[in-house]
Design a protein around this motif. Structure first.
Motif, mmCIF file in Angstrom:
data_model
loop_
_atom_site.group_PDB
_atom_site.id
_atom_site.type_symbol
_atom_site.label_atom_id
_atom_site.label_comp_id
_atom_site.label_asym_id
_atom_site.label_seq_id
_atom_site.Cartn_x
_atom_site.Cartn_y
_atom_site.Cartn_z
ATOM 1 N N LYS B 12 6.407 2.542 -9.854
ATOM 2 C CA LYS B 12 4.948 2.575 -9.827
ATOM 3 C C LYS B 12 4.452 3.485 -10.936
ATOM 4 O O LYS B 12 4.788 4.673 -10.995
ATOM 5 C CB LYS B 12 4.450 3.103 -8.469
ATOM 6 C CG LYS B 12 2.944 3.314 -8.430
ATOM 7 C CD LYS B 12 2.171 2.018 -8.629
ATOM 8 C CE LYS B 12 0.679 2.249 -8.800
ATOM 9 N NZ LYS B 12 -0.049 0.994 -9.062
ATOM 10 N N TYR B 14 0.836 4.660 -12.493
ATOM 11 C CA TYR B 14 -0.615 4.634 -12.279
ATOM 12 C C TYR B 14 -1.352 4.356 -13.594
ATOM 13 O O TYR B 14 -0.767 4.460 -14.669
ATOM 14 C CB TYR B 14 -1.086 5.957 -11.668
ATOM 15 C CG TYR B 14 -0.704 6.090 -10.210
ATOM 16 C CD1 TYR B 14 -1.386 5.366 -9.234
ATOM 17 C CD2 TYR B 14 0.344 6.904 -9.805
ATOM 18 C CE1 TYR B 14 -1.036 5.458 -7.912
ATOM 19 C CE2 TYR B 14 0.699 7.014 -8.472
ATOM 20 C CZ TYR B 14 0.003 6.283 -7.523
ATOM 21 O OH TYR B 14 0.351 6.374 -6.208
ATOM 22 N N CYS B 52 3.631 0.020 2.578
ATOM 23 C CA CYS B 52 2.610 -0.376 3.556
ATOM 24 C C CYS B 52 1.505 -1.261 2.950
ATOM 25 O O CYS B 52 0.673 -1.779 3.692
ATOM 26 C CB CYS B 52 1.976 0.863 4.176
ATOM 27 S SG CYS B 52 3.134 1.797 5.178
ATOM 28 N N GLY B 53 1.468 -1.409 1.644
ATOM 29 C CA GLY B 53 0.466 -2.295 1.044
ATOM 30 C C GLY B 53 -0.750 -1.591 0.496
ATOM 31 O O GLY B 53 -1.697 -2.240 0.046
ATOM 32 N N ILE B 54 -0.756 -0.253 0.516
ATOM 33 C CA ILE B 54 -1.929 0.487 0.039
ATOM 34 C C ILE B 54 -1.878 0.678 -1.472
ATOM 35 O O ILE B 54 -2.902 0.731 -2.142
ATOM 36 C CB ILE B 54 -2.012 1.854 0.761
ATOM 37 C CG1 ILE B 54 -2.197 1.609 2.261
ATOM 38 C CG2 ILE B 54 -3.131 2.710 0.226
ATOM 39 C CD1 ILE B 54 -2.009 2.830 3.103
ATOM 40 N N ARG B 56 -0.247 -0.703 -5.154
ATOM 41 C CA ARG B 56 0.353 -1.897 -5.775
ATOM 42 C C ARG B 56 1.575 -1.486 -6.590
ATOM 43 O O ARG B 56 1.453 -0.643 -7.475
ATOM 44 C CB ARG B 56 -0.665 -2.571 -6.701
ATOM 45 C CG ARG B 56 -1.903 -3.051 -5.982
ATOM 46 C CD ARG B 56 -3.067 -3.162 -6.951
ATOM 47 N NE ARG B 56 -2.943 -4.300 -7.809
ATOM 48 C CZ ARG B 56 -3.496 -5.491 -7.567
ATOM 49 N NH1 ARG B 56 -4.240 -5.640 -6.489
ATOM 50 N NH2 ARG B 56 -3.336 -6.489 -8.384
ATOM 51 N N TYR B 73 3.143 -10.821 3.086
ATOM 52 C CA TYR B 73 2.562 -9.544 3.497
ATOM 53 C C TYR B 73 2.149 -9.519 4.965
ATOM 54 O O TYR B 73 2.206 -8.479 5.620
ATOM 55 C CB TYR B 73 1.369 -9.189 2.597
ATOM 56 C CG TYR B 73 0.137 -10.025 2.823
ATOM 57 C CD1 TYR B 73 -0.006 -11.243 2.185
ATOM 58 C CD2 TYR B 73 -0.871 -9.608 3.673
ATOM 59 C CE1 TYR B 73 -1.131 -12.020 2.379
ATOM 60 C CE2 TYR B 73 -1.996 -10.374 3.883
ATOM 61 C CZ TYR B 73 -2.121 -11.578 3.238
ATOM 62 O OH TYR B 73 -3.240 -12.342 3.459
ATOM 63 N N ARG B 74 1.758 -10.664 5.496
ATOM 64 C CA ARG B 74 1.323 -10.660 6.900
ATOM 65 C C ARG B 74 2.480 -10.288 7.827
ATOM 66 O O ARG B 74 2.352 -9.413 8.688
ATOM 67 C CB ARG B 74 0.787 -12.037 7.291
ATOM 68 C CG ARG B 74 -0.619 -12.304 6.846
ATOM 69 C CD ARG B 74 -1.094 -13.597 7.508
ATOM 70 N NE ARG B 74 -2.221 -14.179 6.830
ATOM 71 C CZ ARG B 74 -3.484 -13.864 7.085
ATOM 72 N NH1 ARG B 74 -3.770 -12.963 7.992
ATOM 73 N NH2 ARG B 74 -4.458 -14.453 6.430
ATOM 74 N N ARG B 77 3.619 -6.576 7.085
ATOM 75 C CA ARG B 77 2.715 -5.525 7.558
ATOM 76 C C ARG B 77 2.599 -5.500 9.074
ATOM 77 O O ARG B 77 2.334 -4.445 9.663
ATOM 78 C CB ARG B 77 1.326 -5.708 6.943
ATOM 79 C CG ARG B 77 1.298 -5.449 5.454
ATOM 80 C CD ARG B 77 -0.110 -5.565 4.918
ATOM 81 N NE ARG B 77 -0.140 -5.675 3.474
ATOM 82 C CZ ARG B 77 -1.233 -5.918 2.773
ATOM 83 N NH1 ARG B 77 -2.384 -6.085 3.393
ATOM 84 N NH2 ARG B 77 -1.179 -6.007 1.463
ATOM 85 N N SER B 78 2.763 -6.667 9.713
ATOM 86 C CA SER B 78 2.669 -6.715 11.183
ATOM 87 C C SER B 78 3.731 -5.832 11.827
ATOM 88 O O SER B 78 3.575 -5.384 12.958
ATOM 89 C CB SER B 78 2.867 -8.143 11.689
ATOM 90 O OG SER B 78 1.856 -8.964 11.184
ATOM 91 N N LEU B 82 1.454 2.911 10.450
ATOM 92 C CA LEU B 82 1.369 4.006 9.482
ATOM 93 C C LEU B 82 0.498 5.132 10.027
ATOM 94 O O LEU B 82 -0.634 4.903 10.434
ATOM 95 C CB LEU B 82 0.781 3.488 8.157
ATOM 96 C CG LEU B 82 0.364 4.549 7.135
ATOM 97 C CD1 LEU B 82 1.574 5.335 6.636
ATOM 98 C CD2 LEU B 82 -0.371 3.911 5.960
ATOM 99 N N PRO B 84 -1.135 8.318 8.517
ATOM 100 C CA PRO B 84 -1.320 8.961 7.206
ATOM 101 C C PRO B 84 -1.285 10.476 7.318
ATOM 102 O O PRO B 84 -1.390 11.045 8.404
ATOM 103 C CB PRO B 84 -2.694 8.471 6.779
ATOM 104 C CG PRO B 84 -3.417 8.228 8.055
ATOM 105 C CD PRO B 84 -2.393 7.794 9.041
ATOM 106 N N LEU B 105 -6.899 -5.333 14.471
ATOM 107 C CA LEU B 105 -6.751 -5.426 13.018
ATOM 108 C C LEU B 105 -5.363 -5.956 12.642
ATOM 109 O O LEU B 105 -5.206 -6.656 11.645
ATOM 110 C CB LEU B 105 -6.963 -4.039 12.409
ATOM 111 C CG LEU B 105 -7.355 -3.947 10.946
ATOM 112 C CD1 LEU B 105 -8.644 -4.690 10.674
ATOM 113 C CD2 LEU B 105 -7.501 -2.494 10.522
ATOM 114 N N PHE B 106 -4.395 -5.617 13.452
ATOM 115 C CA PHE B 106 -3.024 -6.056 13.158
ATOM 116 C C PHE B 106 -2.689 -7.384 13.833
ATOM 117 O O PHE B 106 -1.517 -7.752 13.949
ATOM 118 C CB PHE B 106 -2.012 -4.955 13.528
ATOM 119 C CG PHE B 106 -1.900 -3.922 12.457
ATOM 120 C CD1 PHE B 106 -2.874 -2.947 12.309
ATOM 121 C CD2 PHE B 106 -0.850 -3.930 11.557
ATOM 122 C CE1 PHE B 106 -2.814 -2.011 11.292
ATOM 123 C CE2 PHE B 106 -0.771 -2.999 10.531
ATOM 124 C CZ PHE B 106 -1.751 -2.039 10.403
#
Lengths: 253, 309
Positions: B12, B14, B52-54, B56, B73-74, B77-78, B82, B84, B105-106
């Motif tokens: 990653k 930035y 977790c998808g937050i 990229r 991703y579904r 992530r299911s 998480l 934080p 939400l999940f």
């Protein structure tokens, strides 16, 4: 489709409206009532009929549209900005929710609130002036299309803004002036020719004109043009939102 | 057994050019407690955020339960819950409302019995109708865990779970994490408290400057890298170590009043302690007391991070 997620976000947003009932519902109704008192009764009584419609009745669609635009933008922008501000957006970003579902839920809730406010103002207006709705289907269609379009615009503002000042910037400096200068309080026929031409560059003119046509059958621009322009704004707003999610603009690093 | 999380060549960078992750390869086993240690800015939160998808990813691949975090991703992530690092909660929502929101939400159907179980487990049941703003910091921390557990995840990420909580609550959380592990949940935690990793983890990973420096079973890590010391408190101080004891690598401490012998169980050094004591007696060096100590995980961690600089 993650319907449970859509329902969860929608209910969460609607619950926020219930918690802030004064700000969400009562405030726009009071301010619109004041418009009716000032422009409709005090000033309007000195203004002759516009077409075959009294000035008070002429104001009704414009004032509903004024509230609809500002409410749609503020509801949707706050709805997505606040989780970003507070940090709770992490939960949405890490959930198995597609971009389309997130927009559907947030924009759906914002548009619902705006439509409710619009209908309450319509009912309030009936207390001040007699009016009729010539084309109820088109009235509802314009109401829905406009609230969805401006909720999408609000959503974009909520993503773009990185502080509360910016959150207010576009509604105060762009949306409100365009609405005031956009056929809400007058017919553009009443303007000098130059300003009539300038007005045609104001997108709100097409929204208000089409909406007013659904009430009284009178319009400053053709209803078909109004519909096409409304759909065009909707398409542009959807394209921008799609780009935001595709690039993760201001959402993901 | 197939790992529950498989990370390969994950990087990653930035927008500003800062490279937070540099080709991470890591497998997390199903049902383990994995502690990710690292100094501030090492890349712990970026790594968790990416899984977790937050965040990229710039390059590489991550699979959760065999599901790619981008294309599937579904499903991926299911499986994840998480918690934080920051206490990020809504202020005016109720405890019950926000935990139920997380479950929805999940993508899970409402299940009041499960929400009740989670709230009771975290001692939040009595507060279920309270607004979040009225909760203490410790309660908010537990609430974030409740939200993460609301959709019955198979993998739970705890990013600095006990930062700023008191000792009692910390121990309660450790107990909860163990219960979760017993129920089959894989737990990945980041922490600054080495004691926490030492207390709970099955395996330990150390990350520094975006690179995994080491991944090892905790017990094995302690065994491999954990030094032991025998300290002898002498009857009379020594000016220098006698030449006949030179092979032991002894050190003088406490103004010559203490003799320190560093040994390694793994090398079988323990057997040489008896020999050392015999040689000391032969050299006429008497002692009045002795003590042994073992390096903690913290010592090991500091040493690893220092070496990787």
């Amino acid at each position: 489709m993650n319907w449970y997620a859509i329902r969860a976000i929608y209910h969460f947003e609607m619950a926020r409206t219930r918690r802030t009932l004064l700000q969400s519902i009562v405030s726009p109704v009071i301010s619109t009532s004041l418009y009716f008192v000032v422009f409709g009764a005090a000033i309007g009584s000195r203004i002759p009929q516009i077409g075959e419609v009294s000035y008070g009745a002429f104001l009704v669609p414009g004032l509903i549209m004024l509230s609809l635009l500002t409410q749609s933008v503020s509801n949707a922008s706050f709805g997505i900005y606040f989780p970003r501000f507070s940090g709770t957006i992490y939960e949405l970003l890490s959930a198995p929710v597609s971009y389309f579902e997130a927009v559907l839920a947030y924009v759906g809730a914002a548009a619902t609130k705006s439509v409710i406010v619009g209908l309450i103002i319509l009912a309030t207006a009936a207390l001040f002036v007699p009016f009729s709705i010539a084309h109820p289907f088109w009235m509802i269609l314009f109401l829905l299309l406009t609230s969805v379009t401006f909720s999408l615009i609000g959503f974009i503002i909520g993503i773009w803004a990185d502080n509360f000042e910016k959150l207010q910037l576009v509604p105060l400096l762009i949306i409100t002036p365009l609405t005031f200068l956009g056929d809400s309080f007058y017919s553009i026929d009443m303007l000098p020719p130059f300003w009539q031409t300038v007005s045609l560059f104001n997108p709100v003119v097409y929204l208000v004109s089409g909406f007013r046509w659904s009430f009284y059958g009178i319009a400053d621009v053709g209803v078909a043009v109004s519909l096409v322009m409304t759909l065009l704004f909707l398409a542009v707003a959807m394209a921008v939102v799609a780009w935001i999610f595709k690039t993760g603009y201001r959402l993901k690093n | 057994m197939q790992p529950i999380i498989s990370i390969s060549a994950l990087s990653k960078t930035y927008a500003g050019g800062f490279q937070a992750l540099k080709g991470i390869d890591l497998d997390i086993r199903q049902g383990e407690i994995f502690a990710l240690l690292g100094p501030n800015g090492a890349g712990k939160t970026t790594l968790i955020g990416t899984i977790c998808g937050i965040v990229r990813p710039s390059a590489g691949r991550v699979r959760v339960g065999g599901h790619d975090i981008i294309s599937e991703y579904r499903a991926a992530r299911s499986m994840i819950g998480l918690v934080p690092q920051e206490l990020t909660t809504d202020a005016f929502e109720s405890v019950w409302g926000t935990v139920s929101f997380s479950r929805g939400l999940f993508g899970k159907a409402p299940n009041p019995a499960h929400i009740e179980k989670v709230l009771r487990e975290l001692s939040l049941w009595d507060k279920r109708n309270n607004k979040i703003i009225t909760l203490s910091g410790g309660m908010k921390r537990r609430l974030l865990i409740a939200k993460a557990l609301s959709h019955e995840p198979q993998v739970l990420f705890l990013d600095e779970p006990t930062a700023g909580v008191d000792v009692e609550l910390r121990r309660d959380m450790w107990a909860l994490v163990r219960r979760l592990r017993e129920s089959g949940v894989t737990v990945i935690l980041t922490t600054h408290y080495i004691e926490e990793a030492e207390e709970m983890a099955d395996r330990i990973g150390v990350i520094n400057k975006g690179e995994i420096v080491l991944v090892e079973e905790k017990a094995e890590l302690m065994r491999k890298l954990g030094k032991k010391q025998l300290t002898l408190h002498l009857d009379a101080p020594l000016a220098e170590i006698p030449g006949r004891l030179a092979d032991y690598g002894l050190e003088l401490a406490g103004g010559g009043g203490q003799l320190v012998y560093t040994y390694d169980d793994a090398r079988g050094d323990r057997a040489s302690i008896l020999k050392l004591l015999e040689d000391l007696a032969a050299a006429g060096i008497a002692f009045k007391d002795l003590q042994t100590s073992q390096s903690s995980l913290e010592d090991i961690f500091v040493s690893l991070v220092k070496d990787s600089r």
